[in-house]
Enzyme design. Structure first.
Site, PDB file in Angstrom:
ATOM      1  N   LYS A  27       0.840  -1.214   0.000  1.00  0.00           N
ATOM      2  CA  LYS A  27       0.000   0.000   0.000  1.00  0.00           C
ATOM      3  C   LYS A  27       0.869   1.255   0.000  1.00  0.00           C
ATOM      4  CE  LYS A  27      -2.935   0.604   3.585  1.00  0.00           C
ATOM      5  NZ  LYS A  27      -2.786   1.923   4.216  1.00  0.00           N
ATOM      6  N   SER A  28       1.880   1.286   0.850  1.00  0.00           N
ATOM      7  CA  SER A  28       2.731   2.486   0.925  1.00  0.00           C
ATOM      8  C   SER A  28       3.403   2.771  -0.418  1.00  0.00           C
ATOM      9  CB  SER A  28       3.824   2.295   1.985  1.00  0.00           C
ATOM     10  OG  SER A  28       3.257   2.215   3.261  1.00  0.00           O
ATOM     11  N   ARG A  32       2.855   5.979  -3.310  1.00  0.00           N
ATOM     12  CA  ARG A  32       3.993   6.796  -3.762  1.00  0.00           C
ATOM     13  C   ARG A  32       4.213   6.675  -5.262  1.00  0.00           C
ATOM     14  NH1 ARG A  32       4.250   5.632   1.559  1.00  0.00           N
ATOM     15  NH2 ARG A  32       5.632   6.804   2.952  1.00  0.00           N
ATOM     16  N   GLY A 100      -5.084   7.729   5.577  1.00  0.00           N
ATOM     17  CA  GLY A 100      -4.194   8.694   6.215  1.00  0.00           C
ATOM     18  C   GLY A 100      -2.972   8.990   5.363  1.00  0.00           C
ATOM     19  N   ARG A 128      -8.414  12.121  12.595  1.00  0.00           N
ATOM     20  CA  ARG A 128      -6.989  11.819  12.829  1.00  0.00           C
ATOM     21  C   ARG A 128      -6.142  13.096  12.861  1.00  0.00           C
ATOM     22  NH1 ARG A 128      -5.221   6.754   9.363  1.00  0.00           N
ATOM     23  NH2 ARG A 128      -3.433   6.947  10.756  1.00  0.00           N
ATOM     24  N   ASP A 321       2.297  -1.163  11.796  1.00  0.00           N
ATOM     25  CA  ASP A 321       0.958  -1.570  11.344  1.00  0.00           C
ATOM     26  C   ASP A 321       0.642  -3.016  11.718  1.00  0.00           C
ATOM     27  OD1 ASP A 321       0.467   0.896  10.273  1.00  0.00           O
ATOM     28  OD2 ASP A 321       1.152   0.358   8.267  1.00  0.00           O
ATOM     29  N   ARG A 352      -5.883   1.529  18.238  1.00  0.00           N
ATOM     30  CA  ARG A 352      -5.627   0.082  18.131  1.00  0.00           C
ATOM     31  C   ARG A 352      -5.261  -0.560  19.469  1.00  0.00           C
ATOM     32  NH1 ARG A 352      -2.879   0.099  12.067  1.00  0.00           N
ATOM     33  NH2 ARG A 352      -4.902   0.072  10.997  1.00  0.00           N
TER      34      ARG A 352
HETATM   35  C1  S3P Z   1       2.688   4.823   6.281  1.00  0.00           C
HETATM   36  C2  S3P Z   1       3.277   5.169   7.465  1.00  0.00           C
HETATM   37  C3  S3P Z   1       2.769   4.747   8.773  1.00  0.00           C
HETATM   38  C4  S3P Z   1       1.813   3.572   8.654  1.00  0.00           C
HETATM   39  C5  S3P Z   1       0.812   3.776   7.551  1.00  0.00           C
HETATM   40  C6  S3P Z   1       1.513   3.942   6.218  1.00  0.00           C
HETATM   41  C7  S3P Z   1       3.270   5.327   5.011  1.00  0.00           C
HETATM   42  O1  S3P Z   1       2.076   5.820   9.373  1.00  0.00           O
HETATM   43  O2  S3P Z   1       1.141   3.358   9.874  1.00  0.00           O
HETATM   44  O3  S3P Z   1      -0.066   2.671   7.461  1.00  0.00           O
HETATM   45  O4  S3P Z   1       2.912   4.810   3.936  1.00  0.00           O
HETATM   46  O5  S3P Z   1       4.104   6.234   5.075  1.00  0.00           O
HETATM   47  P1  S3P Z   1       2.799   6.911  10.326  1.00  0.00           P
HETATM   48  O6  S3P Z   1       3.727   7.686   9.515  1.00  0.00           O
HETATM   49  O7  S3P Z   1       1.662   7.732  10.863  1.00  0.00           O
HETATM   50  O8  S3P Z   1       3.468   6.093  11.392  1.00  0.00           O
END
Ligand code: S3P
Length: 440
Positions: A27-28, A32, A100, A128, A321, A352
């Site tokens: 996902k990350s 990007r 987020g 959030r 996560d 969580r």
């Molecule tokens: C993420 C960073 C993390 C993670 C989120 C994805 C990212 O969040 O919990 O699921 O893709 O950069 P935080 O930066 O708030 O720790």
């Protein structure tokens, strides 16, 4: 499905996990790839893209800003990059749903674009904390309006030019680091960020993949504004965060053996492997290789009795996560597991710490929440009804608890599993965990 209806899961107790599985794309990295591909010069080809609601929210946001994006078709996406200054102001607000990462990274990326943009999200995302990006971006010269409590909707007001910043991150957050790096791309001078502990470095790796110089030394990363991104090809590995549910499931369900294929094992993301191994898990990394600047492996896991541990605090950001699933592993282990230094878990898609403690208690496990973690006594998991509070990772974690439960577990409000893991129920069924979907 009627919008009023809610999707619940009901797990059949017992079972074991077997076979080979490739879980959906990271996902990350998917987020990007859309962001950098859109800002690049030329055509970026992506494969392995996560067709989940979160990364699709990012993709749709860039379409709304005038970027031509083909796909996704079976994980393939083609982006016709518009260059650093080519985005157009969207007609409507960008709705980022539950994501987020979309909201925080886009706030940074858009802060210096000179466009008026409003970012909105669902009720979870609207609660959030966004001050963590608003404050440093404002120091750079951005103007971002929010609610009085620094939450979305966020209104980005076209600024005068952004200035680079030298910023000490108050919390370990890859989202804040990435937001500032993306803002730094179009800021004057140098932007440097120092983190209190290493966090996922996909933004830095991918910027380099697009030919943008990024300097990292220890916990400090710097880039200079004014450069260009050159389109490239991106092969996205399977998401270790999604693989985690099967890793934990296979560890705790006797007679299990699985191979999770083509999983990203970036050292800033592999804390779950370290923690499970400390608990005694039988995990092997096979066929290790590097794909598009990211380390990848097939992960073989076999069931093995787990032992409770004190989770080393330095592993927390590297597994941030994965704690909902790790709490289920702890509930199935012999003895006590203690977690500290994880207060960030309270501001994820749900709180969580609270939500997992409440659910585990309902299943007969002694789970005591603390301000920054939890103490869990391993024991017998009973059947029962738990609430996921619409948090995808809570829902999937309790589904895995079903493998060790004495009776069915009913989990409320599981629709958001689609944000990160479309096809979870059929993947689980193929591996050996039966989950009935019940609409209420
Ligand atoms: C993420 C960073 C993390 C993670 C989120 C994805 C990212 O969040 O919990 O699921 O893709 O950069 P935080 O930066 O708030 O720790």
């Amino acid at each position: 499905m009627n919008l009023q209806q809610k999707l619940n899961y009901r797990t059949q107790p017992g079972g074991k996990l077997r076979g080979n599985l490739r879980v959906p794309g990271d996902k990350s990295i998917s987020h990007r790839s859309i962001m950098l591909g859109s800002l690049a010069d030329g055509i970026t080809q992506i494969k392995g893209f996560l067709e989940g609601e979160d990364s699709l929210a990012t993709l749709n946001a860039f379409r709304q800003m005038g970027v031509t994006i083909e796909g996704p078709t079976h994980g393939k996406v083609t982006i016709h990059g518009v260059g650093m200054q080519g985005l157009q102001a969207p007609e409507d607000a960008l709705d980022l749903g539950n994501s987020g990462t979309s909201m925080r990274l886009l706030t940074g990326l858009l802060a210096g674009q000179g466009l008026a943009v409003t970012l909105t999200g669902d009720s979870s995302l609207s609660g959030r904390p966004m001050r963590r990006v608003i404050d440093p971006l404002s120091e750079m010269g951005a103007r971002i309006d929010s609610t009085a409590s620094f939450t979305a909707p966020l209104k980005i007001v076209p600024p005068i030019r952004l200035q680079g910043i030298d910023y000490q991150l108050p919390m370990a957050s890859a989202q804040v680091k990435s937001a500032l790096l993306l803002a730094g791309l179009c800021a004057e001078g140098e932007t440097c960020i120092t983190e209190p502990a290493p966090t996922r470095d996909h933004t830095e790796r991918m910027l380099r993949g697009f030919g943008y110089p990024v300097r990292s030394t220890g916990n400090r990363v710097c880039l200079s504004g004014g450069g260009r991104l050159t389109a490239c090809e991106i092969d996205i590995p399977a998401d270790i965060s999604s693989a985690t549910f099967f890793l934990v499931g296979a560890c705790i369900a006797e007679g299990s053996e699985m191979v999770l294929q083509h999983v990203g094992i970036n050292p800033t993301r592999d804390g779950v492997i370290s923690i499970l191994r400390l608990m005694g898990a039988d995990i092997a990394l096979l066929n290790q290789r590097e794909i598009g600047g990211e380390p990848v492996a097939d992960i073989r896991v076999r069931s093995n009795g787990l032992q409770g541990i004190d989770i080393p605090e330095e592993l927390v950001p590297l597994a941030i996560d994965e704690f909902p699933a790790l709490f289920v592993a702890a509930a199935s282990a012999r003895g006590e597991t203690r977690l500290h230094g994880a207060e960030e878990l309270r501001v994820k898609e749900s709180d969580r710490i609270q939500v997992m403690a409440e659910g585990l208690q309902r299943l007969g496990i002694q789970a005591d929440p603390t301000p920054d973690g939890m103490v869990i006594q391993g024991g017998v998991i009973e059947g029962g009804r738990v609430e996921s509070y619409g948090d995808h990772r809570i829902a999937m974690s309790f589904a895995m608890a079903g493998l060790r439960a004495a009776g069915p577990i009913e989990i409320s409000d599981c629709t958001n599993v689609n944000t990160s893991f479309p096809g979870f129920v059929s993947a689980a069924a193929e591996a050996g965990l039966q989950i009935d979907e019940v609409t209420k």
